[in-house]
Write an enzyme that holds these catalytic residues in place. Structure first.
Site, mmCIF file in Angstrom:
data_model
loop_
_atom_site.group_PDB
_atom_site.id
_atom_site.type_symbol
_atom_site.label_atom_id
_atom_site.label_comp_id
_atom_site.label_asym_id
_atom_site.label_seq_id
_atom_site.Cartn_x
_atom_site.Cartn_y
_atom_site.Cartn_z
ATOM 1 N N ASN A 11 0.865 -1.187 0.000
ATOM 2 C CA ASN A 11 0.000 0.000 0.000
ATOM 3 C C ASN A 11 0.898 1.231 0.000
ATOM 4 O OD1 ASN A 11 -1.795 2.043 0.526
ATOM 5 N ND2 ASN A 11 -2.222 1.424 2.642
ATOM 6 N N LYS A 13 0.136 4.278 -0.366
ATOM 7 C CA LYS A 13 -0.483 5.494 0.184
ATOM 8 C C LYS A 13 -0.219 6.675 -0.779
ATOM 9 C CE LYS A 13 -0.074 3.419 4.678
ATOM 10 N NZ LYS A 13 0.034 3.559 6.124
ATOM 11 N N HIS A 101 -9.493 1.610 4.970
ATOM 12 C CA HIS A 101 -8.208 1.791 5.648
ATOM 13 C C HIS A 101 -8.396 2.779 6.804
ATOM 14 C CE1 HIS A 101 -4.088 2.911 6.504
ATOM 15 N NE2 HIS A 101 -3.734 1.780 5.904
ATOM 16 N N GLU A 103 -6.652 5.150 7.856
ATOM 17 C CA GLU A 103 -6.363 6.555 7.543
ATOM 18 C C GLU A 103 -7.580 7.225 6.914
ATOM 19 O OE1 GLU A 103 -2.719 5.787 5.414
ATOM 20 O OE2 GLU A 103 -1.771 5.281 7.321
ATOM 21 N N GLU A 173 -5.328 -4.515 10.992
ATOM 22 C CA GLU A 173 -4.296 -3.481 11.120
ATOM 23 C C GLU A 173 -4.513 -2.691 12.407
ATOM 24 O OE1 GLU A 173 -2.388 -2.434 7.132
ATOM 25 O OE2 GLU A 173 -4.093 -1.111 7.400
ATOM 26 N N GLY A 179 2.733 2.594 10.646
ATOM 27 C CA GLY A 179 3.704 3.663 10.434
ATOM 28 C C GLY A 179 4.469 4.065 11.692
ATOM 29 N N SER A 219 3.588 -1.824 10.351
ATOM 30 C CA SER A 219 5.042 -1.898 10.509
ATOM 31 C C SER A 219 5.632 -3.271 10.170
ATOM 32 C CB SER A 219 5.445 -1.450 11.915
ATOM 33 O OG SER A 219 5.051 -0.103 12.133
ATOM 34 N N GLY A 240 2.851 -0.908 4.300
ATOM 35 C CA GLY A 240 2.913 0.497 3.898
ATOM 36 C C GLY A 240 4.346 0.913 3.621
HETATM 37 P P1 PGA Z 1 2.959 0.544 7.611
HETATM 38 O O1 PGA Z 1 1.471 0.750 7.021
HETATM 39 O O2 PGA Z 1 3.466 -0.748 7.050
HETATM 40 O O3 PGA Z 1 3.724 1.741 7.129
HETATM 41 O O4 PGA Z 1 2.811 0.482 9.087
HETATM 42 C C1 PGA Z 1 0.561 -0.320 6.925
HETATM 43 C C2 PGA Z 1 -0.752 0.139 6.348
HETATM 44 O O5 PGA Z 1 -1.212 1.236 6.697
HETATM 45 O O6 PGA Z 1 -1.360 -0.568 5.541
#
Ligand code: PGA
Length: 260
Positions: A11, A13, A101, A103, A173, A179, A219, A240
């Site tokens: 992803n 983003k 998601h 976000e 998640e 992140g 992460s 991500g």
């Molecule tokens: P990250 O994001 O791997 O940067 O933690 C995962 C995601 O939001 O799908």
């Protein structure tokens, strides 16, 4: 037990111009071998502005990486300024669409009801939703992780029958792990993915539950992917930050095996 091939999804983003996206996919295609695609299915989710370029590249070189989108609007067409429809995505050979998601839920106010409409729209257009669910740090500390995740599932699957539900990928998640460099322990991630699968079994029967793919996201890196994927109810990763770099993402797609 059904064997479920892991799905490793990148992803991106709001990162990478279409030129960067092409470069990353070219490197990724070069790094991954037929044996890697045997081990895991791989998808990339560039921004809307890069989808056409990446699709052209994947098709022209017959690269077995699936194309994914990060979002969709739940109507085939109409007066929805700035939105992108499932018809448009399907026409670009998009296979996977991330829905709900955190976000989007947190920063853009996407409601459970909107997530449900998106999930249904993706299924109606013969694409596969990757439905994201997960708790905040406060919810985890209050011991309400299960309630939150199962409530999100309940809402997202409203009106979805068993045949359609069987296609959905569910990504667990935890919001506090996204992140932040703070990954859920394999045991904690496994526990939630197991209850996700139990929920599917209760709602749609054991057969559907045995084929449902549950990803973990938050992460994920080349160093922690192997122990996460070794858990019985984790069937892939939604990645991500570590998916932005072709070399790191290739190592994750290899489930942490092979050359560093
Ligand atoms: P990250 O994001 O791997 O940067 O933690 C995962 C995601 O939001 O799908």
């Amino acid at each position: 037990m059904a064997t479920r091939k892991p799905l490793i999804s990148g992803n991106w983003k709001m990162n990478h111009t279409h030129l960067d996206a092409i470069a990353v996919v070219q490197k990724l295609a070069y790094s991954l071998s037929p044996a890697d695609y045997e081990r895991a299915e791989v998808s990339v989710h560039p921004s809307f502005t890069s989808l056409r370029s990446v699709q052209t590249l994947l098709d022209a070189d017959e690269v077995p990486i699936a194309l994914g989108a990060q979002n969709v609007y739940p109507a085939p067409s109409g007066a929805f300024t700035g939105e992108v429809s499932p018809v448009m995505l399907a026409k670009l050979n998009v296979r996977y669409v991330i829905v709900g998601h955190s976000e989007r839920r947190q920063l853009l106010g996407e409601s459970d009801e909107m997530v449900n409409r998106k999930l249904v729209a993706v299924l109606e257009h013969q694409m596969v939703p990757i439905l994201c669910v997960g708790e905040t740090l406060e919810e985890r500390e209050a011991g309400t992780t299960q309630d939150k995740v199962l409530g999100q599932l309940e809402a997202a699957f409203q009106g979805v029958d068993a045949a359609a539900a069987a296609k959905v990928v569910i990504a667990y998640e935890p919001i506090w792990a996204i992140g932040t460099g703070r990954t859920a322990s394999p045991e904690d991630a496994q526990a939630v993915c197991a209850s996700v699968r139990s929920w599917v079994a209760k709602a749609y029967g054991a057969e559907v539950a045995s084929t449902t793919r549950a990803q973990y996201g938050g992460s994920v890196t080349p160093d922690n992917v192997a122990e996460l994927m070794a858990q019985p109810d984790i069937d892939g990763a939604l990645v991500g930050g570590a998916s932005l770099d072709a070399e790191r993402f290739a190592r994750i797609a290899r489930l942490g095996t092979g050359p560093a």
